[in-house]
Design an enzyme around this catalytic site. Structure first.
Site, short mmCIF file in Angstrom:
data_model
loop_
_atom_site.label_atom_id
_atom_site.label_comp_id
_atom_site.label_asym_id
_atom_site.label_seq_id
_atom_site.Cartn_x
_atom_site.Cartn_y
_atom_site.Cartn_z
N ASP A 132 0.84 -1.20 0.00
CA ASP A 132 0.00 0.00 0.00
C ASP A 132 0.87 1.25 0.00
OD1 ASP A 132 -2.05 -1.76 0.41
OD2 ASP A 132 -2.15 -1.39 2.57
N1 URA Z 1 -1.10 -6.01 3.90
C1 URA Z 1 -1.59 -4.77 3.95
O1 URA Z 1 -2.61 -4.51 4.56
N2 URA Z 1 -0.91 -3.80 3.28
C2 URA Z 1 0.22 -4.03 2.60
O2 URA Z 1 0.81 -3.10 2.03
C3 URA Z 1 0.72 -5.34 2.58
C4 URA Z 1 0.04 -6.32 3.24
#
Ligand code: URA
Length: 241
Positions: free
Chosen positions: A100
């Site tokens: 993310d």
């Molecule tokens: N899980 C998440 O919630 N975000 C990420 O970036 C990776 C795994």
């Protein structure tokens, strides 16, 4: 995204003109759909000519990068800062899977679509280690729930975790840091898993992919993966879960 004829010619399959002819003749498929002139794709897609899978030869590149906050893993959205632009390189690169925008830590960047598909595939068994700082003191029961698997989107129950540990509890601030090792990677999986037990993730960092560790890399730092590291990731990806 690039025109298909450009991808085929840059990948050494045939000349651009020949690629256009093949497309016009309806002999090229992208992800099993007959391609048309003008259509765009990426080297991550799967290309077939006359129903035969083709491999596009070029120098394969593999990097490991310590992603800072505020960078996106998608190549499409030109409005945002992109992870791939942190790498000084003139080939078309993409990330293997996604983190993310606000997640930091390790991400693999490559131009090898086949490698990326193997590592990202749902059956892939590459463990990924995350440290999540969360807004509650995590109890043994909560940790057990996460370990066993919780129900996230669309009634999906997450696979049992390879490992989970509460590394730090701060009762005064009502926070904890939790280490989690997953072998799957649904979108927002960690945030959704914590949310399923009523907890919010404040900070998330990926500290290990397979056997590759973050060590002391600064945010934005990257390096090439060695052949052994690439082979090790492929070996892990094909192991049984
Ligand atoms: N899980 C998440 O919630 N975000 C990420 O970036 C990776 C795994």
């Amino acid at each position: 995204m690039e025109r298909i004829q450009k991808i085929l010619s840059a990948g050494g399959y045939c000349s651009r003109r020949d690629a256009e002819r093949l497309i016009k003749e309806g002999r090229v498929k992208v992800n099993n759909k007959v391609a048309v002139i003008g259509e765009k794709a990426t080297v991550k897609d799967e290309f077939k000519v006359d129903d035969q899978l083709i491999s596009l030869v070029k120098e394969k590149k593999y990097y490991i990068l310590n992603k800072p906050k505020g960078y996106i893993c998608s190549n499409v959205d030109a409005q945002n800062k992109r992870v791939v632009d942190l790498i000084n390189n003139d080939t078309y690169l993409f990330t293997v899977g996604r983190l993310d925008v606000n997640t930091t830590g390790l991400i693999i960047v490559t131009n090898d679509g086949e490698f990326s598909r193997k590592i990202e595939s749902p059956s892939s068994n590459v463990p990924k280690t995350y440290i999540a700082k969360v807004n509650k003191v995590i109890s043994k029961t909560m940790l057990e729930k996460l370990k066993e698997g919780v129900v996230i989107l669309d009634n999906y129950k997450t696979l049992p975790l390879q490992y989970a540990e509460v590394m730090r509890k701060d009762k005064k601030r009502n926070e904890s840091s939790v280490k989690l090792v997953l072998t799957e990677g649904k979108k927002n999986q960690i945030k959704l898993m914590f949310s399923a037990i009523g907890v919010e993730v404040i900070n998330l960092t990926r500290v290990k992919i397979g056997n590759i560790k973050l060590h002391d890399a600064k945010l934005g730092d990257y390096r090439k993966l060695s052949k052994d590291e690439v082979n090790d990731l492929l070996r892990l990806s094909s192991q049984k879960k």
